[in-house]
Write a protein that holds these residues in place. Structure first.
Motif, PDB file in Angstrom:
ATOM      1  N   LYS A 146      16.181  30.587  49.283  1.00  0.00           N
ATOM      2  CA  LYS A 146      17.158  31.646  49.947  1.00  0.00           C
ATOM      3  C   LYS A 146      16.605  32.918  49.523  1.00  0.00           C
ATOM      4  O   LYS A 146      16.132  32.906  48.229  1.00  0.00           O
ATOM      5  CB  LYS A 146      18.560  31.465  49.035  1.00  0.00           C
ATOM      6  CG  LYS A 146      19.348  32.593  49.573  1.00  0.00           C
ATOM      7  CD  LYS A 146      20.752  32.320  48.988  1.00  0.00           C
ATOM      8  CE  LYS A 146      21.804  33.407  49.405  1.00  0.00           C
ATOM      9  NZ  LYS A 146      23.267  32.906  48.807  1.00  0.00           N
ATOM     10  N   ILE A 147      16.143  33.718  50.556  1.00  0.00           N
ATOM     11  CA  ILE A 147      15.863  35.135  50.094  1.00  0.00           C
ATOM     12  C   ILE A 147      17.059  36.125  50.831  1.00  0.00           C
ATOM     13  O   ILE A 147      17.401  35.825  52.097  1.00  0.00           O
ATOM     14  CB  ILE A 147      14.419  35.430  50.828  1.00  0.00           C
ATOM     15  CG1 ILE A 147      13.493  34.650  50.023  1.00  0.00           C
ATOM     16  CG2 ILE A 147      14.170  36.885  50.390  1.00  0.00           C
ATOM     17  CD1 ILE A 147      11.959  34.652  50.629  1.00  0.00           C
ATOM     18  N   ASP A 148      17.575  36.880  50.094  1.00  0.00           N
ATOM     19  CA  ASP A 148      18.626  37.589  50.626  1.00  0.00           C
ATOM     20  C   ASP A 148      19.774  36.790  50.898  1.00  0.00           C
ATOM     21  O   ASP A 148      19.984  36.053  49.960  1.00  0.00           O
ATOM     22  CB  ASP A 148      18.477  38.626  51.895  1.00  0.00           C
ATOM     23  CG  ASP A 148      17.796  39.890  51.467  1.00  0.00           C
ATOM     24  OD1 ASP A 148      18.014  40.476  50.259  1.00  0.00           O
ATOM     25  OD2 ASP A 148      17.297  40.682  52.047  1.00  0.00           O
ATOM     26  N   ASP A 149      20.314  36.839  52.152  1.00  0.00           N
ATOM     27  CA  ASP A 149      21.309  35.564  52.237  1.00  0.00           C
ATOM     28  C   ASP A 149      20.850  34.483  53.479  1.00  0.00           C
ATOM     29  O   ASP A 149      21.821  34.176  54.007  1.00  0.00           O
ATOM     30  CB  ASP A 149      22.818  36.521  53.006  1.00  0.00           C
ATOM     31  CG  ASP A 149      23.647  37.052  51.819  1.00  0.00           C
ATOM     32  OD1 ASP A 149      23.641  36.601  50.704  1.00  0.00           O
ATOM     33  OD2 ASP A 149      24.093  38.188  51.997  1.00  0.00           O
ATOM     34  N   VAL A 150      19.648  34.606  53.517  1.00  0.00           N
ATOM     35  CA  VAL A 150      19.052  33.857  54.426  1.00  0.00           C
ATOM     36  C   VAL A 150      18.246  32.629  53.814  1.00  0.00           C
ATOM     37  O   VAL A 150      17.569  32.707  52.843  1.00  0.00           O
ATOM     38  CB  VAL A 150      17.853  34.205  55.325  1.00  0.00           C
ATOM     39  CG1 VAL A 150      17.608  33.586  56.264  1.00  0.00           C
ATOM     40  CG2 VAL A 150      18.564  35.516  56.095  1.00  0.00           C
ATOM     41  N   ILE A 151      18.643  31.370  54.244  1.00  0.00           N
ATOM     42  CA  ILE A 151      18.111  30.185  53.796  1.00  0.00           C
ATOM     43  C   ILE A 151      17.052  29.293  54.669  1.00  0.00           C
ATOM     44  O   ILE A 151      17.360  29.534  55.775  1.00  0.00           O
ATOM     45  CB  ILE A 151      19.321  29.297  53.298  1.00  0.00           C
ATOM     46  CG1 ILE A 151      20.338  29.602  52.380  1.00  0.00           C
ATOM     47  CG2 ILE A 151      18.732  27.746  52.760  1.00  0.00           C
ATOM     48  CD1 ILE A 151      21.357  28.864  52.120  1.00  0.00           C
ATOM     49  N   TYR A 152      15.875  29.196  54.009  1.00  0.00           N
ATOM     50  CA  TYR A 152      14.825  28.310  54.823  1.00  0.00           C
ATOM     51  C   TYR A 152      14.474  27.052  54.421  1.00  0.00           C
ATOM     52  O   TYR A 152      14.115  26.984  53.275  1.00  0.00           O
ATOM     53  CB  TYR A 152      13.733  29.186  54.740  1.00  0.00           C
ATOM     54  CG  TYR A 152      13.871  30.750  55.230  1.00  0.00           C
ATOM     55  CD1 TYR A 152      13.740  31.076  56.647  1.00  0.00           C
ATOM     56  CD2 TYR A 152      13.959  31.706  54.153  1.00  0.00           C
ATOM     57  CE1 TYR A 152      14.074  32.272  56.850  1.00  0.00           C
ATOM     58  CE2 TYR A 152      14.134  32.997  54.505  1.00  0.00           C
ATOM     59  CZ  TYR A 152      14.224  33.323  55.775  1.00  0.00           C
ATOM     60  OH  TYR A 152      14.423  34.708  56.038  1.00  0.00           O
ATOM     61  N   PRO A 153      14.674  25.846  55.268  1.00  0.00           N
ATOM     62  CA  PRO A 153      14.298  24.537  54.669  1.00  0.00           C
ATOM     63  C   PRO A 153      12.768  24.328  54.552  1.00  0.00           C
ATOM     64  O   PRO A 153      12.111  24.992  55.594  1.00  0.00           O
ATOM     65  CB  PRO A 153      14.918  23.618  55.962  1.00  0.00           C
ATOM     66  CG  PRO A 153      15.220  24.748  56.914  1.00  0.00           C
ATOM     67  CD  PRO A 153      15.265  25.986  56.506  1.00  0.00           C
ATOM     68  N   ALA A 154      12.331  23.923  53.614  1.00  0.00           N
ATOM     69  CA  ALA A 154      10.962  23.827  53.723  1.00  0.00           C
ATOM     70  C   ALA A 154      10.569  22.671  52.759  1.00  0.00           C
ATOM     71  O   ALA A 154      11.613  21.693  52.293  1.00  0.00           O
ATOM     72  CB  ALA A 154      10.411  25.167  52.670  1.00  0.00           C
ATOM     73  N   ASN A 155       9.271  22.379  52.475  1.00  0.00           N
ATOM     74  CA  ASN A 155       8.691  21.334  51.737  1.00  0.00           C
ATOM     75  C   ASN A 155       8.194  22.366  50.279  1.00  0.00           C
ATOM     76  O   ASN A 155       7.526  23.237  50.525  1.00  0.00           O
ATOM     77  CB  ASN A 155       7.849  20.351  52.109  1.00  0.00           C
ATOM     78  CG  ASN A 155       8.553  19.173  52.815  1.00  0.00           C
ATOM     79  OD1 ASN A 155       9.439  18.912  52.465  1.00  0.00           O
ATOM     80  ND2 ASN A 155       7.861  18.956  53.975  1.00  0.00           N
TER      81      ASN A 155
END
Length: 191
Positions: free
Chosen positions: A106-115
């Motif tokens: 999560k950066i700011d209010d955005v979430i990125y799915p990752a490994n």
């Protein structure tokens, strides 16, 4: 004096209950207090993490089946996002990543799915340049290599693929009785 001590005790009890309820209901981590499932808008994995340089801290959610999130920092190394864990062997979240590489950043209010993939358990030399850049951008004095903590684990962040590495240790045969007991205790106390 007796009325005063009763009021103080009641006030302490009310504050304690409010804090306990807030802690139990938390989602995102708060400073050094871990959280649970991150809140925010989930978006696709970015093609470029350059925007992350503008942020001193990110949130990392691990253990998707029972989310656990922390606040940490992130660095770009050769264009790839990397997340360090100071004294990685003593922290819970890196251990969870070793079991299941799926994370959400999560950066700011955005979430990125990752490994997340462990690339080093002694990454002081690898993160020194990136740490210096972060510190100077924040107006702080850059650290020297000897000032960095020992045992910096470094995780490389990558896009989730259809064949994302995922190891789920769930059976008693794989984890053992004490391991399953330990996992159950962590779930009960929210760690």
């Amino acid at each position: 004096m007796h009325k005063w001590s009763k009021r103080l005790a009641v006030g302490f009890l009310v504050v304690s209950l409010v804090l306990a309820a807030s802690y139990a209901a938390r989602r995102d981590p708060i400073f050094i207090i871990p959280g649970k499932q991150l809140t925010g808008e989930e978006q696709a994995y970015p093609s470029d993490w350059e925007f992350s340089r503008q942020h001193n801290f990110v949130n990392v959610e691990v253990r998707p089946d029972d989310p656990y999130s922390v606040t940490t920092t992130a660095f770009l190394l050769d264009g790839d996002l990397h997340i360090p864990a100071m004294q990685g062997s003593t922290k819970q979240w890196p251990q969870y990543v070793l079991v299941d590489s799926r994370v959400r950043i999560k950066i700011d209010d955005v979430i990125y799915p990752a490994n997340a993939t462990l690339v080093s358990q002694d990454a002081g030399n690898l993160v020194l340049g990136a740490a210096t850049e972060k510190f100077l951008a924040a107006g702080r004095q850059a650290p020297a290599l000897e000032d960095l903590p020992e045992e910096i684990w470094l995780f490389k962040i990558s896009a989730r693929g259809s064949t994302a590495p995922h190891q789920s240790i769930q059976s008693a045969e794989e984890y053992g009785f004490l391991g399953n007991l330990w996992r159950s205790m962590f779930r009960i106390i929210g760690q």
